[in-house]
Design an enzyme around this catalytic site. Structure first.
Site, mmCIF file in Angstrom:
data_model
loop_
_atom_site.group_PDB
_atom_site.id
_atom_site.type_symbol
_atom_site.label_atom_id
_atom_site.label_comp_id
_atom_site.label_asym_id
_atom_site.label_seq_id
_atom_site.Cartn_x
_atom_site.Cartn_y
_atom_site.Cartn_z
ATOM 1 C CE LYS A 1 33.276 -43.408 -21.679
ATOM 2 N NZ LYS A 1 31.846 -43.109 -21.445
ATOM 3 C CB SER B 1 31.973 -39.680 -19.745
ATOM 4 O OG SER B 1 31.255 -40.838 -20.145
ATOM 5 C CB SER C 1 28.542 -40.675 -21.643
ATOM 6 O OG SER C 1 28.593 -39.976 -20.429
#
Lengths: 473, 489
Positions: B80, B155, B179
């Site tokens: 990420k 997210s 997330s």
């Protein structure tokens, strides 16, 4: 109406650690800009602080030296405000649970002792330094993240001079404890002042005015010497004072408004989630307690008490710690520490100023004791002793040996002294007559002549007695 | 189709030198080439750099020698874009860091490198990890590989989509309120949120420091265990990382869950907006666990209903300070102004997206003088109660079972106009972060039409990831869901 000032000080002191507060960068003054920086102290995305344990130790040590309580739990908070020299745009500090609280400091002031309460001494981080050039600005982050101790006093100070004495005493303590070098020139100590005035006898505090931007203790004194009369004048002219922050303009010698209460920052303090609360354990505390040193004032008082020294001498040994330590080493074995102190301060210190160090002394500490004993036993006169000291310092020879080699033993033989006295009176009839006529001081001149004739060996008090007897009507 | 392999299978074939890391990386690069134009899971992928790492891994693998302590040697993993890797972009999905290159490695990145992993590229996300759909990225939305009209969750939407679409073998995400788990559920993969303090946060760009944890997003539970083994453990660079030994996660994957107790929170039965198909799938999963020999009891989490409100005070409060450093002074976007204040306003005005600004404002407000006690302090007290609820429940049970999200993946744009609706997507996940416990999401079925993955959440005691992995693995190995391949996979 008579007014009094009420003053509290916030003193920021850079701690003497090898590395910064949250990272391994060197805590060192004077390096080229932005050379002691890393992702952590530059506040790059993703970095985390790790507390410097030595900084925590020095904070608690300060607390111990200032008679503070050491709470079982301290924590770090974020103080939020934007400023270009602050990498994270929040400063990590200790807000409502500081490492130390509720202490006091005692110092000499106005012929007595003054005691000022210490609200707290807490740990935080320093910020970078902005430089403004003609068309742009730059920031040096070498200082960002340097451990900074904020020592907050209660409003117990009453004058500019008292504030100055407090700061000087505080500095002495911090230097003694090895907590900070307190080098003003390097910005290691910075002060903010809170001051208000009120009619004498009034117990309510007046409007608190904070003054910033003093970079020396004398700057603090001058700022207060300006600010206190200014506030009094406003009140006397029927004006009102409101809480505000003012800036000291050192070249101009005035304070000027910076921001009012309405513009005060809301710092939005909250506990820093990146750092765990700090709970000192017993072993850790014991280690810190072992580093507690004797306070400067206590040392001075002890020197006066234990060695019967005059305050002035004790003050010298308070300020010059190695010299005082040397004195103590010698004095402990001497029956006459007062004389040792005089020799150390009047003779040794002067010669040390020429460049010798205490470690490099040629003579043994015992020689000083021997020298004092020789004078005390009237074996040599004080003026002969000066010669002995000079040679002992230069060569390291023992005093007895010097006395013998140079034939400096004092003459206390009455007949020899009678002879010197007769010679002196004969050679100087004028002063002799003066003394007879009642000018007591003339005797000293004649005594000097006797010493001269005896090449310093005559016992001066004996010479005085003989001279007096001979010149008596 | 090396890109379709799990870590376990690929590592096995690499170890036996049947395939090279270069082949595996190339397979991932080909898949990215094929699908990422539509998916947009990757924000950055340097093919040459990845292949160079693969060649180095191949060279490091001496013939017939198992690479001791390098269980990920040659395995392509993507991160990420909120986790720092030296020399790679670190945008956090934000325009304010559009051109920022990380000059240092996050601890997890260093550990993955030490374990031999190939760091393949940077994955899309909601800006600064604020969101539940990856629609808040400053660089465009990521699509769900099961249905490209839908969000992948957030997210860590890029991470979940990339793994589900087999663009990489595994990924790391970060989980502040769900997330990792919620996008894993939406994309039909496994997502683990470790206990707070289990994985170092050093190099994870902070959203809410007291809630953030990095976690693996993988194709199987075993792979999650492998990544956990590599990244967890005490880190002296993170004061909140806990010094305790890392268990052998693989050793617990026995398939045996007999005697373990699962708790069903009474309060979650009453949650409004819980999709019927999701409810059915979770009920079936619970029955399945019973058939495997686990015991199921009801537990109570009386303060669960306050989790959302508590989360949306604490997380923005911390974020308002964490994001203050993005000011245009030292790095990142700068929009000039007449004075520093104007520069800050213009830079942050232009650099941050709407959701980030909303949360900075919220956080600034709840910390403000006069509001602190009513909001932040109060929220902290409730947080303590929520944690206590869980710890009490864990005195009775080994794990708690819930849906990961109330619905399957929703349509792109469906909730963007209503932030509160969007916040409800986290309803089952946020309390795990507030309590500081661990949680895992794994596939437990599909909706009928359209066919979308459904996620099952297991919540575990602090530092008891091993039990979660054991349960999840036993379930996974006796159900077919994880073998399904997304249309874009």
């Amino acid at each position: 109406m008579e007014y009094e000032a009420v003053i509290g000080l916030e003193t920021h002191v850079q701690l003497k650690t090898r590395s910064k507060m949250w990272c391994g960068c060197a805590n060192e003054f004077g390096a080229p800009p932005n050379t002691h920086v890393c992702p952590v102290c530059l506040g790059l995305p993703g970095v985390l602080p790790v507390a410097n344990d030595e900084a925590l130790r020095l904070t608690v040590l300060t607390g111990l030296l200032l008679h503070c309580q050491i709470p079982g739990r301290a924590k770090f908070d974020r103080k939020n405000y934007f400023y270009p020299d602050m990498p994270k745009n929040y400063q990590i500090t200790q807000y409502d649970q500081p490492s130390t609280a509720n202490g006091w400091v005692e110092f000499e002031f106005a012929g007595g002792l003054a005691r000022v309460r210490i609200t707290r001494a807490h740990l935080e981080e320093d910020v970078g330094k902005s430089f403004h050039f003609e068309r742009h600005s730059g920031v040096d982050f070498n200082r960002a993240g340097v451990p900074l101790l904020e020592i907050v006093s209660e409003p117990d100070l009453r004058s500019a001079d008292m504030a100055h004495a407090y700061l000087t005493a505080m500095k002495d303590i911090l230097v003694y404890g090895g907590i900070s070098d307190c080098d003003m020139e390097k910005g290691m100590v910075r002060c903010d002042v809170n001051v208000s005035v009120r009619p004498r006898g009034e117990t309510k505090l007046g409007a608190k005015i904070e003054i910033k931007n003093m970079n020396s203790f004398s700057g603090v004194r001058r700022a207060l010497d300006y600010e206190i009369p200014r506030q009094i004048a406003v009140l006397e002219q029927g004006g009102r004072l409101a809480q505000e922050t003012r800036r000291w303009d050192d070249p101009a010698g005035i304070t000027e408004p910076m921001r009012s209460k309405e513009d005060a920052h809301d710092y939005r303090y909250f506990p820093d989630p990146d750092l765990m609360p700090f709970e000192p354990v017993e072993a850790w505390l014991t280690e810190v307690k072992a580093r507690v040193v004797e306070l400067p004032l206590a040392r001075k008082q002890r020197f006066i008490h234990d060695y019967q020294l005059p305050a002035g001498n004790a003050e010298v040994f308070k300020n010059d710690v190695p010299l005082g330590d040397y004195f103590e080493r010698v004095a402990r074995q001497s029956s006459n520490p007062k004389s040792i102190a005089n020799w150390v301060i009047n003779n040794l210190r002067a010669r040390l100023a020429e460049g010798t160090t205490l470690a490099g002394l040629k003579f043994r500490p015992g020689s000083l004791i021997e020298l004092v004993a020789l004078v005390e036993a009237k074996t040599i006169s004080t003026s002969a002793a000066q010669q002995v000291f000079a040679e002992m310092f230069d060569t390291g020879k023992a005093p007895a040996q010097i006395v013998q080699e140079r034939g400096l033993a004092q003459v206390s033989d009455a007949s020899a002294i009678e002879q010197f006295c007769d010679q002196a009176i004969a050679a100087h009839p004028g002063p002799a007559a003066d003394f007879k006529a009642g000018k007591a001081a003339a005797l000293n001149f004649l005594k000097g002549q006797v010493m001269k004739l005896s090449r310093g060996k005559a016992n001066p008090s004996l010479a005085g007695e003989v001279l007096e007897r001979k010149l008596k009507p | 189709m090396l890109n379709r392999l799990t870590i376990a299978d690929l590592a096995d074939r690499l170890a036996r030198r049947e395939v090279s890391s270069r082949d595996a990386v190339q397979a991932c690069l080909d898949q990215i080439q094929r699908v990422d134009g539509e998916l947009h899971a990757f924000l950055h992928c340097d093919a040459d750099a990845a292949l160079a790492q693969a060649d180095a891994a191949d060279a490091a693998r001496r013939p017939h020698a198992a690479p001791a302590g390098r269980p990920l040697l040659g395995v392509p993993v993507a991160l990420k874009d909120v986790i720092a890797v030296r020399g790679q972009p670190l945008t956090c999905g934000s325009r304010i860091l559009e051109h920022f290159i990380a000059p240092y490695d996050a601890t997890v990145a260093a550990r993955l490198k030490a374990a031999g992993a190939i760091l393949l590229g940077r994955l899309n996300m909601d800006e600064f990890a604020m969101g539940s759909s990856t629609e808040n990225s400053g660089f465009g939305v990521t699509r769900n590989p099961w249905d490209t009209s839908r969000v992948p969750g957030g997210s860590s939407g890029g991470s979940a989509a990339a793994v589900a679409a087999h663009e990489c073998i595994a990924a790391l995400g970060s989980d502040t309120g769900g997330s990792v788990r919620q996008p894993a559920a939406f994309c039909g993969v496994v997502g683990l949120k470790p206990t707070y303090g289990c994985v170092s946060r050093y190099g994870l760009v902070a959203f809410a420091s007291s809630l953030d944890q990095i976690g693996p997003i993988t194709k199987t539970v075993r792979d999650a265990a492998t990544l956990m083994q590599a990244i967890s453990g005490h880190d002296p660079l993170d004061s909140t990382s806990v010094p305790r030994p890392v268990p052998d996660y693989a050793a617990v994957l026995t398939g045996d869950v007999r005697g373990l107790k699962l708790g069903l929170p009474r309060e979650y039965a009453a949650v409004g907006g819980l999709d019927a198909e999701v409810r059915q799938a979770v009920d079936a999963a619970v029955k399945h666990f019973q058939s495997l020999g686990a015991e199921v009891v009801e537990v109570s989490l009386p303060h669960a209903e306050y989790a959302g409100a508590t989360y949306y005070i604490i997380a923005p409060a911390e974020a308002s300070a964490n994001l203050a450093r993005f000011d245009g002074v030292r790095y990142g976007l700068r929009v000039e102004g007449a004075d520093p204040l104007e520069m800050y306003s213009r830079t942050r005005g232009a650099g941050f997206g709407a959701e980030v600004k909303r949360r900075i404002l919220l956080g600034t407000y709840v910390l403000s003088s006069g509001y602190y006690d009513a909001y932040y302090l109060h929220a902290q007290k409730v947080r303590t109660l929520i944690r206590r609820d869980f710890l009490q429940a864990f005195e009775q049970v080994d794990a708690i079972v819930t849906p990961t999200a109330p619905t399957a993946a929703f349509k792109i744009g469906e909730k963007t106009s209503d932030p509160l609706q969007m916040y409800l997507a986290d309803i089952f996940t946020v309390s795990c972060n507030l309590a500081g416990i661990c949680g895992v999401s794994l596939p437990c079925g599909f909706t009928a039409n359209p066919k979308l993955p459904i996620g099952l959440q297991l919540l575990g005691k602090p530092f008891n990831e091993a039990t979660l992995l054991r349960l999840a693995h036993a379930y996974e190995q006796t159900t077919p869901w994880h073998r399904e391949i997304a249309p874009l996979g």
